[in-house]
Structure formats: C-alpha cells, structure tokens
Design an enzyme around this catalytic site. Structure first.
Site, PDB file in Angstrom:
ATOM      1  N   ASP A 265      -9.473  -7.136  60.352  1.00  0.00           N
ATOM      2  CA  ASP A 265      -9.800  -8.071  61.281  1.00  0.00           C
ATOM      3  C   ASP A 265     -10.174  -7.624  62.675  1.00  0.00           C
ATOM      4  OD1 ASP A 265      -9.754 -11.041  61.679  1.00  0.00           O
ATOM      5  OD2 ASP A 265      -8.071 -10.916  62.906  1.00  0.00           O
ATOM      6  N   GLU A 294     -14.524  -5.826  60.587  1.00  0.00           N
ATOM      7  CA  GLU A 294     -15.138  -7.282  60.989  1.00  0.00           C
ATOM      8  C   GLU A 294     -15.823  -7.060  62.221  1.00  0.00           C
ATOM      9  OE1 GLU A 294     -13.892 -11.797  61.340  1.00  0.00           O
ATOM     10  OE2 GLU A 294     -12.317 -10.559  61.966  1.00  0.00           O
TER      11      GLU A 294
END
Length: 544
Positions: A265, A294
């Site tokens: 993330d 990400e």
C-alpha cells in the site's frame, strides 16, 4: 513465379484441400530455423514462462465482502458498537464523520465475510481462470478495510486466524494458484497499542516508531493528514526489523506461512531505498516471490526496488482512449515510451487494473458496453498482469467510496451473464496466447488506430491488436514491422463474432508487410497469423 498466379494457386489449394492420411514412413518434418535475431533471444521467453509472476491473471478480493459467513451468529460479538453488521443484500452508503474515532462511520460497517467462507468460493475464482488471489489487508485492524493496522502479525478475528491463512494458501497451491497479501507498512492505526503507548509516554521504547511534534495536527505525523493513520518512522532500524528485516518479521513470516507475495500500500511513500530492502528480504525468504508497489508515478525508475507496480498510468491511457479524451496515435506513443523506458520484464509483472477498491467499478466508469469491452481487450492484450476486482467480471455497479465495495453478487454468477462469459473469453485468450503472457511489445504503424503487436521469437506466437475507439468505421493501411510474417499470410480473428456460414467474410491478409483493414466504430480486431494453412504448403517451414 508470377505473384498473381502464386496467390491464385494457394487459394485454390486451400479451397480444395483434403486431409491426407498420415504416412508414418514419411520424411520427418524439418525443425524451424532460428535466425541470428532469434539466437539473441534464445531462452528468454522460456525463462519468462517459468516465472509465475509474468502475465499472471490476478483476482482481487475484500474478505469482508466476498462470501457470506457460514456461521455469522457465532461471531456477532466481534462487531461491537459503533460497528454495524449489515445484511448481505444491503449496499454500502457514505456515512458521517466520527470525530472521537477520527474516521467515517462507513469504515466500520461490516458484512461478515471471512477466510473460511472465501475458501468455499475458490471454484469460481479458478473457473474464471485466475492465477493469483490477492487479498486486501487481513491483519488486525479496527476498520472494515484494515488499512489501519493494530498488529500486523495477527489476523483480524472477524476474518479468521493465521492457520486459516495457511489453509487457504495450501488450497490455492493445490489448484496451481498463488496467494498475494496486502502490506500496509507506511502507517498503522491510531488504536494500535504500540502507538497508544508511544503517544502517552515520551520515553516509551515505541516512541521512536512514529514521528511526533507540535507541527502535526493531533501531535503525530499521519498519512495524507488522516488522523486515524499515524505514519511509521521507517528510518528507525527497529521498525524495519519488525516489518521485513528479521526472520520473524511480518513480510518473511507470512511468506513462510504460504503467501507468495505482497502488494504494498502507498509504496510511493515508503520510497525506493526501503522498498528495495523489503523486496530483497522477500526474495531471500522465498525466491521467486512477488512484490508489487502501489505507485501512481511514471514507473521507469522504481525497478528493481519492486518487481512490479499497479498500472495507474496504463489504466488512465486506456480509459481516456476508449472514451475519446485521448487520440489513438498519442496513446500508442505513450504506451511505447513507457514500455521502452521501463523495460518489458517489470511491465509483465505489473498489475493492469481497470477498477479496484479505490475506484468506481468498471461498469460504472464505462457504462457504454462497447467502450467497456474495448478497455477490457486492451487490459488483456497490453503488457502486464490483468488485475480483476471481484464482481467486475459480473458487471457489478458501484460509484466512489464506499459504493464500489459492495458485497459480491453471487446471484449474478449464471451461465447467461454476458459480462462473465466475455471476461472468461478474455482470460482464456490471455492465458492461451504465449505472446500475450510473456511476449515483447511493438507498435504497428497506423494513422487512425491504436495498433500494436505482441511477439516472441516464434512467428506462430504473434498477436496483432487493432482498436478503433472512434464513433465511425476506420479503414486504414497498417504497417506490420515483423520480418517473419510472410506475404499473403491469412490472419485469424481470435475474438471475432460468429459468422454467417453461407456468407463467410474473407479473412484479412498481409500484403508486403501491409494490412488493409476496416475496423468498425467502437470495435477491435485481435489477429494472429495462420502459419499452417490447409493444403500442405506453408511458407513458414524454414522460419522459427
């Protein structure tokens, strides 16, 4: 030989060809000949095929929303107020901000899915053709989305236990599939015990795990100013030890439990240096494991800090092309530049998504079915690993957060669901065509189409993709810069609609490396050369 006579002879031979009986004493077929350009690529594509990370089909799941729990009553106590346990047929709706909890009420609405219920639905994922199951965060956290970690080493009890993770990984491996987990290592949740201790006592050993100061609202540095998400101080070696460096770290211990990789993330916030350390630690623990970042930035310089990225840029190029915001030729140049500067290997491992838990669902983003199908064709033919968000294969609708996180509509998993049938066709196409999984990329020269080729060192693997996002039919002459595609090669339409048997359309043919073709408005062609036409003659017999 006169070319017209040559072509006429071939056409007649194809029309009158009768299958000849096999003669076991016939001379053996000569092996295809590799030229010096093939020799330079020897072993390249075979090595890519052996690496599961290249061109994998990824299926993404929010555990809470994927499959109803078989024993929901037994775990209702896990959702105390102000948390709310919803019925499976309820839709998520935006709630109100809860200042004491420093979050939104819809972040603590739950539907009760868990790892055991998910495991009962793996047949659907497998039959779809997915190679990888990717789970949004499953570690202990307060919210439904789990991006506010309380303890990375513990699975949220609403979802299950570490033993359930091991069992899921074992089941997936038995099906020749992989498991990728979501790592949220830039920040934790404000309710984490380590943060509460650090916040309360300046000399607490966990104080240096975070960044405190009067310049920060609430007293601690938080991710994107979200008060519920205090950022970790990754400059502290103890934090890095806990997350990925030590043998008992989060990253390494879950890999030993059976996970095959991590999606990180907000990896852009972690930064290239720490990402590189994490990725190397994962590879040492489990060679061949996957680390996906990400990262919405231009991907060029983020490798090898990560193995692949989420395809933010490719997604935007696709969506803007199919909805008319971006001209096909400009889109083609953008993709070509990105592939050339990034490198094909990282691109093959990167996940190409059209919708996920942070975006409106595909059918909402592109309500026009023709545009949606164009986008999906590009998703499954451009370099990368197609990333499907649960329910998008069914045509589920859903706007911005939290609407795109609705429970899975199992009532729509039916044989007559056109979206599901179409998605399965695309998955099968991607998995069955070697060039689409592991092939290189180059543009075809076209004035008005988005046109490209995926290719390997074998002529028979080539796939040509021509997309017309405009509202008018386009007839164009396209240059195919592939020296192995022979003159007069008939091209097979891999995704064509069934034709009238009484009036079959003449298949397109290559003439001196040029293809004269008409692509209907809002449509596409996915073509490959017929290297073994009927009649026994092929001009591909001495090329690889």
């Amino acid at each position: 030989m006169n070319k017209r006579l040559f072509l006429t002879t071939l056409a007649l031979a194809a029309a009158t060809a009768v299958a000849a009986p096999v003669n076991p004493k016939a001379a053996p077929k000569a092996a295809p000949k590799a030229n010096r350009f093939d020799a330079a690529l020897a072993g390249t594509f075979e090595a890519r095929e052996k690496d599961w990370r290249n061109g994998a089909v990824v299926y993404q799941v929010l555990v809470d929303r994927f499959a109803p729990s078989a024993n929901l009553d037994a775990k209702r106590y896990l959702y105390p107020a102000p948390k709310v346990l919803r019925k499976w047929d309820e839709l998520p709706r935006a709630g109100k901000y809860l200042p004491d909890a420093k979050l939104w009420s819809h972040e603590i609405d739950f539907w009760g899915g868990d790892l055991k219920s998910l495991a009962t639905k793996l047949d659907h994922v497998q039959e779809l053709g997915a190679d990888v199951l990717y789970l949004n965060p499953i570690h202990l956290a307060y919210t439904n989305h789990k991006y506010d970690a309380l303890d990375y080493q513990v699975v949220s009890p609403e979802f299950g236990t570490r033993e359930d993770v091991k069992a899921l990984a074992t089941d997936l491996h038995r099906r020749h599939m992989k498991l990728v987990l979501d790592g949220v290592f830039n920040h934790m949740g404000r309710n984490a015990l380590v943060f509460k201790q650090a916040e309360a006592t300046p000399n607490n050993p966990y104080r240096q795990w975070f960044v405190f100061g009067p310049q920060y609202e609430g007293g601690a540095r938080t991710w994107a100013l979200a008060q519920n998400l205090p950022e970790l101080n990754l400059e502290n070696p103890q934090v890095r030890d806990h997350i990925y460096a030590r043998p008992d770290s989060v990253v390494r211990s879950y890999l030993r439990d059976g996970a095959d990789g991590w999606r990180l993330d907000v990896a852009f916030d972690i930064g290239p240096d720490f990402l590189n350390e994490l990725t190397q630690a994962a590879h040492r623990e489990k060679p061949g494991s996957l680390v996906i970042g990400e990262i919405a930035n231009y991907p060029k310089e983020w490798f090898p800090a990560v193995d692949g990225v989420l395809g933010f840029t490719l997604r935007q190029i696709i969506l803007r092309t199919v909805n008319g915001q971006l001209e096909p030729r400009a889109a083609a140049r953008m993709v070509e530049r990105m592939v050339q500067e990034t490198g094909i290997e990282p691109m093959l491992k990167s996940w190409l998504y059209l919708g996920n838990h942070d975006t409106a669902r595909l059918a909402t983003t592109l309500p026009d079915e023709r545009q949606r199908r164009l986008a999906q064709v590009l998703q499954f033919t451009l370099p990368g690993s197609p990333n499907l968000y649960y329910g998008d294969e069914l045509g589920m609708l859903g706007g911005e957060d939290p609407e795109m996180r609705a429970p899975m509509r199992w009532d729509q998993v039916t044989p007559d669901n056109a979206a599901l049938t179409w998605t399965k066709r695309l998955v099968q196409l991607h998995r069955s065509e070697r060039a689409l999984k592991v092939g290189n990329f180059r543009l075809l020269e076209s004035q008005r189409l988005l046109a490209f080729e995926r290719y390997t060192d074998r002529a028979r693997d080539a796939v040509l993709v021509l997309v017309n996002p405009s509202s008018a039919d386009v007839t164009d002459t396209v240059l195919i810069p592939d020296s192995k595609i022979m003159d007069n090669t008939r091209l097979i339409d891999l995704l064509g609609v069934p034709q009238d048997a009484a009036k079959p359309a003449e298949p397109p043919r290559v003439s001196s490396a040029l293809l004269q073709v008409t692509v209907p408005a809002g449509s596409f062609l996915v073509l490959k050369p017929d290297v073994a036409p009927p009649g026994g003659y092929t001009n591909y017999k001495r090329v690889q």
